[in-house]
Design a protein around this motif. Structure first.
Motif, short mmCIF file in Angstrom:
data_model
loop_
_atom_site.label_atom_id
_atom_site.label_comp_id
_atom_site.label_asym_id
_atom_site.label_seq_id
_atom_site.Cartn_x
_atom_site.Cartn_y
_atom_site.Cartn_z
N ASP A 6 -2.22 6.82 -9.42
CA ASP A 6 -1.08 7.74 -9.19
C ASP A 6 -0.50 8.06 -10.72
OD1 ASP A 6 -1.65 6.86 -6.64
OD2 ASP A 6 0.32 6.75 -6.04
N GLU B 128 0.63 -1.33 -0.05
CA GLU B 128 -0.18 0.06 0.26
C GLU B 128 0.86 1.12 0.11
OE1 GLU B 128 -3.45 2.11 -0.28
OE2 GLU B 128 -3.39 -0.12 -0.26
N SER B 129 2.03 1.37 0.40
CA SER B 129 2.88 2.37 0.64
C SER B 129 3.45 2.83 -0.73
CB SER B 129 4.14 1.93 1.52
OG SER B 129 4.72 1.03 1.20
N SER B 130 3.27 1.93 -1.55
CA SER B 130 3.89 2.10 -2.95
C SER B 130 3.00 3.35 -3.43
CB SER B 130 3.80 0.97 -3.85
OG SER B 130 4.62 0.13 -3.42
N PHE B 131 1.67 3.61 -3.18
CA PHE B 131 0.75 4.55 -3.69
C PHE B 131 1.02 5.71 -2.89
CE2 PHE B 131 -0.63 0.38 -4.66
CZ PHE B 131 -0.92 0.28 -6.08
N ASP B 132 1.85 6.79 -3.46
CA ASP B 132 1.92 7.99 -2.66
C ASP B 132 2.45 8.97 -3.66
OD1 ASP B 132 4.60 6.92 -3.70
OD2 ASP B 132 5.82 7.31 -1.76
N GLY B 133 1.98 8.79 -4.79
CA GLY B 133 2.43 9.86 -5.69
C GLY B 133 0.96 10.94 -5.86
N ASP C 230 6.09 10.01 -11.15
CA ASP C 230 7.07 11.04 -10.75
C ASP C 230 8.31 11.04 -11.44
OD1 ASP C 230 8.40 13.03 -9.19
OD2 ASP C 230 8.42 11.69 -7.15
#
Length: 302
Positions: free
Chosen positions: A252, A238-243, A255
């Motif tokens: 996302d 889940e932490s991969s979706f931060d963009g 970047d």
């Protein structure tokens, strides 16, 4: 009389030919587009975790539960007397150079049961081929004539030589490969919308041009609107979706050189670090075509 004898001979020939079974798809070189696409289709149906030779793996230590590794792989932790280790088995299919990863010239190969087994040692990546300090690893590629099969990757604690054990595990899995275990074979293993999914299904529906010799499991390379791009299926934390999100808040945005990422479902399992894993599609580029593809994939699988 001659006609009767000729008819009888022809009947025997027809019966004999009808009784012959076609060789398994993996045992014949895939050269035409139809053969390659059929090979990829059948390989997508194989459950990697069902190929893991757990009896032989238990001889090295205590195996942990099976975990999904990408859409075509299986990872198992291993507790040995000398420390932690791991075993990964990944189904591989693809006829293009690089589909099977890097294979150093120093690697040794042998033929067993119609497959070519290639052993890649951790020290093969070193110029002087010295034994590295710390954890050791060894990979064995089991490649059949159709350019399909699997890789077996074993990690063991420092002081061990993992290659003899990795070769035994790779050979033991060959018996399971012949059975072609399908998704759903391993009890309790999570499934998602990506289980056995064809990554080229949506690009085909969009009218994309797809070259058979560019394809592999879990990904699809294609040309659409004059643009060459690709999509990738994976399971990401889940932490991969931060963009930053697109204007509709669906996925996302990239970047820099990164890929656009879209969720195809809720987190459904946990990895070895107890992080929820999310079925994910990644699309290359930041163009009108790539956004069109991303939205079409989300519409298809959600």
């Amino acid at each position: 009389m001659q006609r009767l004898l000729l008819a009888a001979a022809m009947l025997v020939t027809v019966v004999a030919c009808a009784g012959e079974e076609a060789p398994p798809y993996w045992s014949v070189e895939a050269t035409t587009d139809d053969q390659i696409f059929d090979m990829l289709r059948q390989a997508r149906g194989i459950e990697a975790c069902a190929l893991v030779p757990r009896t032989e793996l238990a001889e090295l230590g205590m195996p942990g539960p099976d975990r999904l590794r990408r859409t075509e792989g299986c990872a198992t932790t291993l507790t040995t007397a000398d420390g932690p280790g791991s075993f990964d088995l990944t189904v591989v299919a693809g006829t293009f150079d690089g589909a099977w990863g890097v294979v150093p010239d120093t690697s040794e190969s042998t033929t067993i049961g119609g497959a070519t087994l290639t052993t890649i040692e951790d020290r093969d990546s070193r110029r002087d081929r010295s034994i590295p300090e710390g954890e050791r690893w060894c990979r064995v590629d089991v490649k059949y004539p159709a350019s399909v099969g699997y890789t077996a990757l074993l990690h063991l604690p420092a002081g061990s030589d993992p290659c003899p054990a990795a070769e035994r595990l790779a050979e033991a899995a060959m018996g399971k490969w012949i059975e072609q275990p399908q998704h759903g074979t391993t009890a309790g293993l999570p499934r998602s919308v990506l289980t056995g999914a064809d990554p080229c299904a949506v690009p085909v529906a969009l009218g994309a041009s797809i070259a058979a010799n560019e394809q592999q499991l879990g990904a699809c390379a294609f040309r659409l609107d004059g643009v060459h791009t690709a999509i990738l299926f994976d399971y990401l934390p889940e932490s991969s979706f931060d963009g930053p999100l697109d204007e509709r808040g669906r996925y996302d945005l990239p970047d820099g050189p990164a890929l656009m990422k879209g969720r195809l479902g809720p987190g459904f399992t946990v990895d070895e670090d107890n992080r929820p894993l999310v079925p994910t599609v990644a699309v290359g580029g930041d163009t009108p075509t790539s956004h069109r593809v991303m939205n079409a994939v989300l519409d298809h699988y959600r």
